[in-house]
Design a protein around this motif. Sequence first.
Motif, PDB file in Angstrom:
ATOM      1  N   GLY A 273       0.785  -1.231   0.000  1.00  0.00           N
ATOM      2  CA  GLY A 273       0.000   0.000   0.000  1.00  0.00           C
ATOM      3  C   GLY A 273       0.812   1.273   0.000  1.00  0.00           C
ATOM      4  N   LEU A 274       2.122   1.194   0.280  1.00  0.00           N
ATOM      5  CA  LEU A 274       2.972   2.386   0.284  1.00  0.00           C
ATOM      6  C   LEU A 274       3.736   2.440  -1.035  1.00  0.00           C
ATOM      7  CD1 LEU A 274       4.020   4.839   1.809  1.00  0.00           C
ATOM      8  CD2 LEU A 274       5.779   3.389   2.824  1.00  0.00           C
ATOM      9  N   GLU A 275       3.397   3.432  -1.852  1.00  0.00           N
ATOM     10  CA  GLU A 275       3.984   3.547  -3.187  1.00  0.00           C
ATOM     11  C   GLU A 275       4.890   4.777  -3.258  1.00  0.00           C
ATOM     12  OE1 GLU A 275       3.310   1.126  -5.033  1.00  0.00           O
ATOM     13  OE2 GLU A 275       1.395   0.334  -4.322  1.00  0.00           O
ATOM     14  N   GLY A 276       5.885   4.701  -4.148  1.00  0.00           N
ATOM     15  CA  GLY A 276       6.717   5.868  -4.447  1.00  0.00           C
ATOM     16  C   GLY A 276       7.558   6.350  -3.294  1.00  0.00           C
ATOM     17  N   VAL A 277       8.186   5.430  -2.544  1.00  0.00           N
ATOM     18  CA  VAL A 277       9.044   5.836  -1.425  1.00  0.00           C
ATOM     19  C   VAL A 277      10.331   6.440  -1.983  1.00  0.00           C
ATOM     20  CG1 VAL A 277      10.324   5.048   0.585  1.00  0.00           C
ATOM     21  CG2 VAL A 277       8.107   4.038   0.050  1.00  0.00           C
ATOM     22  N   GLU A 278      10.637   7.661  -1.588  1.00  0.00           N
ATOM     23  CA  GLU A 278      11.864   8.315  -2.025  1.00  0.00           C
ATOM     24  C   GLU A 278      12.265   9.375  -1.013  1.00  0.00           C
ATOM     25  OE1 GLU A 278      10.057  11.763  -4.994  1.00  0.00           O
ATOM     26  OE2 GLU A 278      10.933   9.967  -5.862  1.00  0.00           O
ATOM     27  N   ILE A 279      13.515   9.783  -1.108  1.00  0.00           N
ATOM     28  CA  ILE A 279      14.042  10.816  -0.218  1.00  0.00           C
ATOM     29  C   ILE A 279      13.670  12.178  -0.784  1.00  0.00           C
ATOM     30  CG2 ILE A 279      16.119  11.784   0.832  1.00  0.00           C
ATOM     31  CD1 ILE A 279      17.409   9.045   0.546  1.00  0.00           C
ATOM     32  N   GLY A 391       6.200   9.234   0.536  1.00  0.00           N
ATOM     33  CA  GLY A 391       5.539   8.199  -0.244  1.00  0.00           C
ATOM     34  C   GLY A 391       4.052   8.487  -0.311  1.00  0.00           C
ATOM     35  N   ASN A 392       3.322   7.652  -1.029  1.00  0.00           N
ATOM     36  CA  ASN A 392       1.873   7.795  -1.156  1.00  0.00           C
ATOM     37  C   ASN A 392       1.207   6.480  -0.792  1.00  0.00           C
ATOM     38  OD1 ASN A 392       1.028  10.548  -2.505  1.00  0.00           O
ATOM     39  ND2 ASN A 392       2.925   9.919  -3.481  1.00  0.00           N
ATOM     40  N   VAL A 393       0.012   6.587  -0.227  1.00  0.00           N
ATOM     41  CA  VAL A 393      -0.727   5.421   0.248  1.00  0.00           C
ATOM     42  C   VAL A 393      -1.825   5.088  -0.746  1.00  0.00           C
ATOM     43  CG1 VAL A 393      -2.136   4.472   2.111  1.00  0.00           C
ATOM     44  CG2 VAL A 393      -0.234   6.007   2.640  1.00  0.00           C
ATOM     45  N   ASN A 394      -1.841   3.850  -1.213  1.00  0.00           N
ATOM     46  CA  ASN A 394      -2.900   3.346  -2.076  1.00  0.00           C
ATOM     47  C   ASN A 394      -3.915   2.636  -1.194  1.00  0.00           C
ATOM     48  OD1 ASN A 394      -4.537   2.312  -4.054  1.00  0.00           O
ATOM     49  ND2 ASN A 394      -2.962   1.101  -5.072  1.00  0.00           N
ATOM     50  N   ASP A 399      -4.922   0.797   4.337  1.00  0.00           N
ATOM     51  CA  ASP A 399      -5.267   2.128   4.827  1.00  0.00           C
ATOM     52  C   ASP A 399      -4.043   2.787   5.455  1.00  0.00           C
ATOM     53  OD1 ASP A 399      -5.514   1.786   8.040  1.00  0.00           O
ATOM     54  OD2 ASP A 399      -6.170  -0.024   7.002  1.00  0.00           O
ATOM     55  N   VAL A 400      -4.174   4.076   5.743  1.00  0.00           N
ATOM     56  CA  VAL A 400      -3.048   4.854   6.257  1.00  0.00           C
ATOM     57  C   VAL A 400      -2.583   4.321   7.604  1.00  0.00           C
ATOM     58  CG1 VAL A 400      -2.300   7.151   6.971  1.00  0.00           C
ATOM     59  CG2 VAL A 400      -3.812   6.900   5.013  1.00  0.00           C
ATOM     60  N   GLY A 401      -3.529   3.969   8.488  1.00  0.00           N
ATOM     61  CA  GLY A 401      -3.146   3.468   9.805  1.00  0.00           C
ATOM     62  C   GLY A 401      -2.339   2.180   9.734  1.00  0.00           C
ATOM     63  N   THR A 402      -2.731   1.276   8.833  1.00  0.00           N
ATOM     64  CA  THR A 402      -1.991   0.018   8.683  1.00  0.00           C
ATOM     65  C   THR A 402      -0.595   0.273   8.131  1.00  0.00           C
ATOM     66  OG1 THR A 402      -4.071  -1.165   8.304  1.00  0.00           O
ATOM     67  CG2 THR A 402      -2.041  -2.260   7.615  1.00  0.00           C
ATOM     68  N   VAL A 403      -0.492   1.167   7.150  1.00  0.00           N
ATOM     69  CA  VAL A 403       0.814   1.484   6.573  1.00  0.00           C
ATOM     70  C   VAL A 403       1.736   2.092   7.620  1.00  0.00           C
ATOM     71  CG1 VAL A 403       1.980   2.983   4.913  1.00  0.00           C
ATOM     72  CG2 VAL A 403      -0.041   1.702   4.209  1.00  0.00           C
ATOM     73  N   VAL A 404       1.221   3.028   8.420  1.00  0.00           N
ATOM     74  CA  VAL A 404       2.049   3.672   9.448  1.00  0.00           C
ATOM     75  C   VAL A 404       2.468   2.661  10.507  1.00  0.00           C
ATOM     76  CG1 VAL A 404       2.018   5.397  11.283  1.00  0.00           C
ATOM     77  CG2 VAL A 404       1.098   5.961   9.047  1.00  0.00           C
TER      78      VAL A 404
END
Length: 624
Positions: A273-279, A391-394, A399-404
């Motif tokens: 669910g976490l896409e586009g992770v970058e610095i 990053g962005n959450v799909n 959901d955002v809570g699960t990703v965090v």
Amino acid sequence: MASAITAGTLTNLAAVLPLLLISGMAALIFRDLIFTISFAIIATLLAALTLVPMLAALLGHLRFESGLERSLPLRAFNRGILALRRGYRGMLPRILRFRWLVIGVAMLALAGSLRLADGLGNEFLPQVDDGGVSVRMVLPRGTPPAETNAAARQVEAVIRDMPHVESRFTLVGGHLGGGVINERPGTMNSTVQLLPRGQRPEMSAGAWVAEAQRRLDQLDLPGARISVRPPSIQGLRFTTSGDDFAVMVVGDDLSTLQGLAREMSGRLRGIPGLEGVEIGREDQSPLFRIQVDRDRAASLGLRVSEVGRAIRDAVDGVVPTRFQTGTQDYDIRVRLPRTAVADAEGLGNVILFRGDAGEPIMLRDLATFELGEGPAHIERENQSRIQRVTGNVNTAVADVGTVVAQAQARLRDMDIPEGYSLVFSGQWETIEETNRELTTVVALALFLVFVVLAVQYERLSNPLVILATAPLALIGVALALTLTATPLSAPVLIGVILLVGIVVNNAILLVEYIEIGRGRGFCVSRAVVAAGAVRLRPILMTTLTTVLGMTPLALGLGQGAEIMQPLALTVVGGLLGAMFLTLLVVPCMYLIIDQFANFLRQALTGRTMTGSSSSAGRLEKALS
């Protein structure tokens, strides 16, 4: 009935008005809605007390009959209501005998619903499916433009083969922002517009993003980082870069911050669910460093500030005077030719003088030159240096809570030097802030509703009975959100606050009629049973009209309905659950609190309330 109408309307208003105290992003989105609801509530109160009685009086003089009451559907509906009323009236005395058991089961159901709510996940707003998807590719630094363009064409080929693509626009070597094209070598940014949601019922934008990411990950592009970002609400930015997810590394040393950020980005990649992770802002700019030997400069009678001033005058020049015309002033700048200070050798030939008449000294005699790279941007938060990992959450995947939660688990064992810290920001920071504010608003709404009811009834027992229905609505809310797989969000919390004012209306109708029966001389048990049978139909009418009115919004029909759909699901589930529980729990709660109030009154004053002379034994006998 005027008192019941006034109490019900004022409780609605008391529950809604505290929402005007919220601030931040939730206020920007929902404040207009709250104003609309508040003025509508006031208008309905005025209409119910003035216009409706007048129209009822006028219609009472009409001798015309439509015959609608003799139609087959209406007669069948009335027979069903009468059968339901007879069944409820016969069942209610048996329920009242086991009132403590009923209250206990309701409390267990409430505790179970809260456990269900813990597993729903969190997000600030639902993902809007407008079909706007973005694709971003970052290649290793120094990749030639031809290779960047070739890689971008491979990415475009994959996107072209994806279903439901209406249009696409791609920029290679930079990005477009605010009408300005910014150069950034080795990057590709593509904007993809999907077909409208109604033309792709089998695939949402989130599912499209997940499938596109899976296909792009299979490309053989060494060193390439490709991310597909789901649609977002225009103008809603949780970070400076517009990303949903961000973790900040806070500290002093830039190289340490960048090292920690690189380690974090590696750990965070691969979270579902976490896409586009970058610095964030990882760009480097050429940097020419001049290191002055302080000891040698001091031995030659020069201060470091004098050396720096001489370098600045040589490179940037100095303005000794100005040239004036009739209307304009012009600076006269004196500096060395650009070619004379274009490299380290030229700068080394810059002459410095010791004092006013000292010997000339070459800059190379007391300084060294180094060509390297430095950060193009230095970000700060509360005056502290930071480095972001974004990053962005799909939400179609998680959901955002699960990703965090997964991100926190992966970063928990990370070795953080002393003086450095990690701070989660982005959408999660907004969620936490909104939850804190709305929790305060819920408590204030309950208090104001209690005050309105206490003033209306001039006692504490009836308001306590009526307010007991508010927590019970959470049972229906949790079931509705669980069955539809809807995570907790700001619309859900606002729907819960609206429920505080709505669900108490059914209890007000029931308690009001119980008081009328007791005023006519009925004992408590008879008044409760009679009120339940008489007010069953109005309770069903008020609940079902609101539920049917919310049903189109709960179904999410039309584009953009995703934002308010959780609010409608909350209201529908809460009302249906509260309706059934009101018919069962409120009569039991009324008897329990009435007995306790009589016991307390007798203990304090030595007398019981007029009209309630029957003791607990008589009450049980009446219910037998």
